[in-house]
Design an enzyme around this catalytic site. Structure first.
Site, short mmCIF file in Angstrom:
data_model
loop_
_atom_site.label_atom_id
_atom_site.label_comp_id
_atom_site.label_asym_id
_atom_site.label_seq_id
_atom_site.Cartn_x
_atom_site.Cartn_y
_atom_site.Cartn_z
N ARG A 21 39.13 23.53 49.11
CA ARG A 21 37.83 24.13 49.48
C ARG A 21 37.95 25.23 50.55
NH1 ARG A 21 36.10 18.71 48.89
NH2 ARG A 21 35.09 18.49 46.86
N LYS B 297 36.65 40.79 49.08
CA LYS B 297 36.52 40.56 47.63
C LYS B 297 37.84 39.97 47.12
CE LYS B 297 32.98 43.78 46.08
NZ LYS B 297 32.68 44.97 45.24
N GLU C 280 40.89 56.75 46.57
CA GLU C 280 39.89 55.94 47.28
C GLU C 280 39.57 56.55 48.65
OE1 GLU C 280 38.26 53.40 45.89
OE2 GLU C 280 39.56 52.75 44.25
N LYS D 8 34.80 51.52 55.59
CA LYS D 8 34.62 50.28 54.82
C LYS D 8 34.02 49.19 55.71
CE LYS D 8 35.91 47.41 51.23
NZ LYS D 8 36.73 47.17 50.07
N GLU E 255 27.39 42.67 48.74
CA GLU E 255 26.97 43.72 47.80
C GLU E 255 25.60 43.48 47.18
OE1 GLU E 255 30.20 45.40 45.47
OE2 GLU E 255 28.74 46.19 44.02
N ARG F 134 26.60 48.16 49.92
CA ARG F 134 28.04 48.09 49.58
C ARG F 134 28.34 48.74 48.24
NH1 ARG F 134 32.37 43.20 50.68
NH2 ARG F 134 34.13 44.21 49.64
N ASN G 193 31.34 52.01 45.24
CA ASN G 193 31.68 52.16 43.81
C ASN G 193 31.51 53.60 43.32
OD1 ASN G 193 32.28 49.44 43.52
ND2 ASN G 193 30.13 48.92 43.18
N HIS H 282 33.28 54.86 40.24
CA HIS H 282 33.80 53.70 39.50
C HIS H 282 33.05 53.44 38.19
CE1 HIS H 282 35.97 53.20 43.18
NE2 HIS H 282 36.53 52.06 42.81
N HIS I 172 35.68 53.06 35.49
CA HIS I 172 36.00 51.81 34.80
C HIS I 172 35.95 52.00 33.28
CE1 HIS I 172 34.95 48.97 38.38
NE2 HIS I 172 36.19 49.39 38.42
N HIS J 41 44.23 52.90 38.20
CA HIS J 41 42.85 52.82 38.70
C HIS J 41 42.40 54.10 39.44
CE1 HIS J 41 39.22 50.93 40.21
NE2 HIS J 41 39.59 51.22 41.45
#
Ligand code: GLY
Length: 363
Positions: free
Chosen positions: A122, A144, A186, A228, A238, A242, A246, A249, A253, A266
């Site tokens: 946990r 993340k 980035e 960031k 998010e 946030r 992206n 992206h 993507h 990427h």
């Protein structure tokens, strides 16, 4: 002295430290965090050759009881199979709730190790020591974590903050140049979405940065982490702001997926996505053509692509975007700049807007 950036998230707050050679001094940063003695360094076969030994030596010399788990290199490791491997290895080493995980590697290692830490018994603490530019400026910061499923990337995961992030810019000297440039995409992203002077800094210091000149390299890592941190502090999970991280992206993507994750890494796909988002922004936010040209120039001069491949039709791209995570209430959300240094979420993008933007992104 290390450069320190604090991320204020209440009881989940932590520091990022940036310093040359910090990897070989890691233990001195870990001792005051209330961590247990037993830890596992999770890394991959490539990073292991260069950086595992100095880290383990430093930790063991300073009283930590260290085991290591070496994974194959590559995105396939971010899977339920390797997640299970980590749990079994930790059990084999008699990990309890006082033990902790050190993620030594790029985004794949960090995301997988972080998710394992978030769920083992946990939740046990974890430390990020990112070794690619992309992970230093983005994935190691902000909590993340997760794995891919056969249906798509990052479909299972958790927001789970590390206890500390240690960034050693010197490790980038062994990074493949293609990966370095991809990470730099980035950095360009941050410069377009936030801040008044960062974009000009990148333009004026591009040669030094890509040559890994130490002062400019540390500076761009630090500013990226500061941006960031600013965003994550306001919207950790998010639910709003946030999403600006992206930028590039949504189309990016689609391009990665439609080329089977084979032709573009990427950051390259994100570069094309940023150019496409600038074209959309011209229509939706009044972003100037001059600024689109400045962004595209910086991307191109960094050795990154800006054109959408001819074989990807606008219809295919639009279809993919409709099924991506960025769809909310049936509308595709875009992050669009209104000027260099400021971006916002735009929900009213139509298919015709997208077709026009895509047509401007062919070579
Ligand atoms: N890489 C985007 C985020 O961390 O939110």
């Amino acid at each position: 002295m290390p450069r320190k950036i604090h991320i204020d998230l209440g009881s989940r707050s932590y520091n990022i430290f940036i310093k040359n050679n910090i990897l070989a001094e890691a233990s001195s940063y870990l001792t005051n965090l209330g961590l247990g003695k037993k830890c596992a360094v999770i890394t991959n076969e490539v990073v292991k050759q260069w950086y595992l030994k100095p880290l383990i030596n430093n930790l063991t010399e300073n009283g930590f009881e260290v085991s290591s788990i070496i994974l194959p290199d590559g995105e396939k490791t971010k899977s339920i199979t390797y997640l299970e491997t980590l749990y079994h290895e930790m059990l084999k080493s008699h990990f309890d709730r006082n033990s902790f995980v050190v993620a030594l590697g790029g985004g794949v290692v960090g995301d997988l190790a972080g998710f394992a830490a978030s769920s083992y018994m946990r939740g046990i603490p974890f430390v990020q020591i990112p070794t690619t530019l992309l992970s230093q400026v983005d994935s190691s910061v902000g909590g993340k974590t997760g794995i891919n499923l056969k249906e798509g990337k990052n479909l299972v995961g958790a927001f789970y903050q590390p206890k500390i992030v240690l960034i050693d810019p010197l490790v980038l000297k062994t990074l493949e140049i293609r990966q370095l440039k991809a990470g730099f995409a980035e950095v360009i992203k941050y410069a377009v979405i936030h801040g008044k002077t960062f974009f000009d800094y990148l333009v004026n210091n591009l040669y030094d940065i890509l040559a890994l000149e130490e002062k400019s390299l540390s500076h761009i890592i630090a500013v990226s982490c500061e941006i960031k941190a600013y965003v994550v502090e306001q919207d950790e999970r998010e639910s709003g702001l946030r999403a600006i991280l992206n930028f590039g992206h949504t189309v990016g993507h689609a391009i990665e997926a439609l080329t089977d994750y084979d032709s573009f890494v990427h950051g390259e796909a994100i570069s094309v996505g940023m150019a496409a988002a600038c074209r959309l922004a011209e229509q939706k936010t009044g972003f100037s053509k001059k600024d689109t040209a400045r962004v595209k120039n910086l991307i191109i001069k960094s050795g990154l692509p800006v054109d959408i491949p001819e074989q990807l039709s606008a219809d295919k791209i639009i279809e993919y975007m409709k099924h991506d995570k960025k769809v909310k209430d049936g509308k595709i959300r875009f992050i669009l700049p209104d000027k260099i240094g400021n971006a916002r979420i735009v929900n009213n993008v139509t298919e015709d807007d997208m077709k026009r933007a895509i047509s401007l992104c062919r070579s």
